[in-house]
Design an enzyme around this catalytic site. Structure first.
Site, PDB file in Angstrom:
ATOM      1  N   ASP A   1       0.867  -1.172   0.000  1.00 43.38           N
ATOM      2  CA  ASP A   1       0.000   0.000   0.000  1.00 43.38           C
ATOM      3  C   ASP A   1       0.905   1.224   0.000  1.00 43.38           C
ATOM      4  O   ASP A   1       1.911   1.252   0.726  1.00 43.38           O
ATOM      5  CB  ASP A   1      -0.840   0.064   1.285  1.00 43.38           C
TER       6      ASP A   1
ATOM      7  N   HIS B   1       4.778  -7.467   0.305  1.00 43.19           N
ATOM      8  CA  HIS B   1       4.384  -8.774  -0.219  1.00 43.19           C
ATOM      9  C   HIS B   1       5.026  -9.018  -1.588  1.00 43.19           C
ATOM     10  O   HIS B   1       5.596  -8.113  -2.191  1.00 43.19           O
ATOM     11  CB  HIS B   1       2.861  -8.858  -0.308  1.00 43.19           C
TER      12      HIS B   1
ATOM     13  N   SER C   1       8.405   3.699   4.545  1.00 45.01           N
ATOM     14  CA  SER C   1       9.600   4.003   3.773  1.00 45.01           C
ATOM     15  C   SER C   1       9.308   3.764   2.307  1.00 45.01           C
ATOM     16  O   SER C   1       8.214   4.067   1.843  1.00 45.01           O
ATOM     17  CB  SER C   1      10.802   3.200   4.250  1.00 45.01           C
TER      18      SER C   1
END
Length: 233
Positions: free
Chosen positions: A27, A84, A190
């Site tokens: 995200d 992921h 980050s």
């Protein structure tokens, strides 16, 4: 830390597309996206850095991503902090590159030359059906702790030199992760920089500053030879 790195409820991030199509690993927001041109990765107006610099000075490794694609994905403190897999992959090598901890905010990225090649980072190299893939996890101010699911906490490290770990089948160290599986996490937020080999093109509809969610398809629908031609066109 537990709050920032908490998991998502099952089903809230559906995985789009077919099993072979690349998806967003996080995200966040797209900082930049495009092709690696003459070994250079675009950072911001007036700023670029080389794949060799990003990958810890390994020119032979960087050659594997010549004319490939990249996506620089920024995670703010408010975003989900786990990372992921964008596609099925087998872990080949992990490289820790010590460095600075500049902020990775939009303003700082626009002002600091070669920022992503100067900050501390963890390079995770995978073999995929589409060739080599690098996932570069970049540290930042207040975000010096980076973990992977296979090694646990990797940074910060007391070692101020490049560290390398290989994962070979013959040593029984092979690690295979499926598309959409968790591979690591940040403390707070980050940046993740995704590098692909030549032939993997990302959908031109994705542009800088657009928000993106884990599981959204990065490639055009029906990606393959047609998607590559579309991306190059």
């Amino acid at each position: 830390n537990a709050f920032f790195t908490r998991s998502l409820s099952e089903g809230v991030r559906p995985i789009e597309g077919e099993a072979h199509e690349w998806i967003s690993p996080v995200d966040g927001r797209i900082s930049q996206i495009g092709h690696i041109q003459s070994g250079n990765i675009f950072q911001a107006k007036g700023h670029a850095y080389t794949a060799t610099e990003l990958l810890g000075g390994d020119a032979k490794l960087a050659e594997q991503f010549k004319d490939g694609s990249f996506a620089t994905l920024y995670l703010s403190p408010s975003d989900y902090h786990r990372i992921h897999m964008p596609v099925d992959g087998t872990l080949r090598e992990m490289i820790h590159v010590p460095g600075r901890l500049f902020s990775v905010s939009t303003g700082t990225v626009a002002e600091v030359p070669r920022l992503f090649a100067r900050n501390e980072r963890l390079v995770c190299l995978f073999d995929t059906a589409d060739g080599p893939m690098a996932m570069v996890l970049v540290g930042a101010i207040n975000v010096s702790a980076i973990e992977t699911v296979w090694a646990g906490l990797v940074t910060p490290s007391p070692q101020r030199q490049v560290g390398r770990w290989s994962y070979r089948d013959e040593d029984g160290l092979s690690i295979r992760l499926k598309r959409g599986a968790e591979m690591g996490r940040f403390n707070m937020g980050s940046t993740v920089i995704l590098l692909t080999a030549k032939g993997v093109g990302f959908d031109a509809a994705w542009q800088a500053e657009m928000p993106i969610k884990l599981g959204q398809r990065l490639q055009p629908s029906g990606s393959g030879d047609e998607a590559e031609a579309k991306a190059e066109g």
